[in-house]
Write an enzyme that holds these catalytic residues in place. Sequence first.
Site, mmCIF file in Angstrom:
data_model
loop_
_atom_site.group_PDB
_atom_site.id
_atom_site.type_symbol
_atom_site.label_atom_id
_atom_site.label_comp_id
_atom_site.label_asym_id
_atom_site.label_seq_id
_atom_site.Cartn_x
_atom_site.Cartn_y
_atom_site.Cartn_z
ATOM 1 N N SER A 17 -2.303 -10.101 -9.052
ATOM 2 C CA SER A 17 -2.863 -9.442 -7.880
ATOM 3 C C SER A 17 -1.778 -9.061 -6.887
ATOM 4 C CB SER A 17 -3.872 -10.362 -7.210
ATOM 5 O OG SER A 17 -3.194 -11.386 -6.516
ATOM 6 N N LYS A 18 -2.170 -8.204 -6.000
ATOM 7 C CA LYS A 18 -1.239 -7.733 -4.985
ATOM 8 C C LYS A 18 -0.708 -8.900 -4.161
ATOM 9 C CE LYS A 18 -3.400 -3.217 -4.523
ATOM 10 N NZ LYS A 18 -3.932 -2.182 -3.639
ATOM 11 N N ARG A 19 -1.552 -9.884 -4.000
ATOM 12 C CA ARG A 19 -1.189 -11.029 -3.176
ATOM 13 C C ARG A 19 -0.037 -11.844 -3.747
ATOM 14 N NH1 ARG A 19 -5.850 -12.013 0.006
ATOM 15 N NH2 ARG A 19 -6.111 -10.013 1.047
ATOM 16 N N ASP A 20 0.145 -11.751 -5.064
ATOM 17 C CA ASP A 20 1.174 -12.576 -5.689
ATOM 18 C C ASP A 20 2.563 -12.295 -5.145
ATOM 19 O OD1 ASP A 20 -0.395 -14.172 -7.369
ATOM 20 O OD2 ASP A 20 -0.659 -12.505 -8.739
#
Length: 506
Positions: A264-267
Amino acid sequence: MERKVRVRFAPSPTGPLHIGGVRTALYNYLFTKKLGGDMLLRIEDTDQTRYVPGAEQYIIEALEWIGIKFDEGVHVGGKCAPYRQSDRKDLYKQYADQLITFGWAYYAFDTAEELEVLRKQYESEKKNFQYDCNTRLGLKNSLTLSAEETEKQITSGNPYVIRFKFPANTEILVQDLIRGDVRMDSNLLDDKVLFKSDGMPTYHLANVVDDHLMEISHVIRGEEWLPSAPLHVMLYKAFEWEDTMPQFAHLPLLLKPDGNGKLSKRDGDRLGFPVFPLQWQDPKTQEISSGYRETGYFPEAVVNILAFLGWNPGTEQEMFTMDELIQAFSLDRISKSGAKFDLEKAKWFNHQYVLQKTAKEIAELFMPILKDKGINSSMEYVEQVCSLSKDRVNFVNELWEQASFFFISPDSYDEQVVKKRWKEDTPAHLQKIIEIIGNTDFEKQILHDTIISYIEQNQLNMGQIMNCLRLSLVGAAKGPDLFEIIMLIGKNETISRITKAINTIK
RNA sequence: GGCCCGUUCGUCUAGCUGGCCCAGGACGCUAGGUUUUCAUCCUAGAAAUCAGGGGUUCGAAUCCCCUACGGGCUACCA
């Protein structure tokens, strides 16, 4: 009926495009170009609350960097313009209305809060609330309200949404090019909102309408869309567009290399590799996320890496140019299970491209880095350095670490090597070598032979002398052929470095 | 919870129409060789009881069923 192949990449401008999205775009591109089809870029910005300024530009730049060319799209125009859904806003309502007219959809007046309460209530009873064929008759919508009441609700300006009315007891078949036939029971599907109270369509409506209007022949997207594919299939049926319904292909997801779950982008940079093609600075938090481009990956390498994450040619060939990929690509060689990103393999791919490129190409990329370090060497010189050093790095930006001694004299000497190699008599021998270098023709082979014969005549330990000489010039036990280094940095610099080492060490 | 998708070396994967597979390649790892260094490069090796269990069959990683595990979706987000 032979239809022209047309595919679209349709991201939402909710932030930087993530690498999985780039892969989706790439697969679409490879697929369509193999078949001589068109590639469109459509921006799906129907959710105004998630709009992020700069994201659209970022997406365009990223795709351009990677080498995907569009035939139509927001940035290049085309016969189906506009390609931004917010610019197509006025278009969708009539389609929603059409669905209502023919009984495929209905108005719903339940507020988000009311539905939330219901969900909570169901949850407390360990049940799952769903707005579907079982519950819709107990809710506030045009199916339960009289025609007059419905009319009143609408004309009085009360907010409403339009929901799809899933028929009961129907098996819906999604024919997926990658997964085969997927069947779902319509009784289990919920009446998705097609048209929001803010006057915007949801993804489902806009997507189907636009794909139809833009004559899309194949929808190639991430697996996360598979659960809503039955809705889309039903929409085509409801609009009576079944004849031209695109074929679906749901791609396996890109997974986190550690643990589980989709990447995910959050990673962010937690995992040691970028999840974004280009560096991105969050306009709100100012937080910077690294990108493949800035990290030093070649776009060709990223394409190659991405192509192999979920697809393979079925041959032993691993290095592919974009054109070769286009030739080799086919949907039926896409794997069904998710793929984890492998950082080591990614580096290896980049290394292969470093190997492939000429010293001149590498030098051109290395030049700006040198400028940054305050080095003003000539292109010819840098090119020679690159020719000797490029094979030793995975990325151009590692070149400085590997070859800085070509530009600056070492300030320190590897202690391990000093300890192991630097003996009592070393300075005296190096002094002799200075003399040899000073008095011999400055030519690689001659210098080499002369120094070797000096070592042999004095019955010295080869490694001893050579390693100390290297230590003096490089500062460590690394680097290309010693005599190549000497030739490149020149006679005076060589002598001065040896002198410096003699005076500094011990 | 419900629905859907998936499951071959640590990782990406080959294998899809059953026998050529006691499972092949690549990355990584280990060991040698080349390089008087380091890296590259070359060679070799370890590494998957094909998630588990049942079938079908003379024969299954390959076909069928069940289970387990993983993932996705379950918003007026895409």
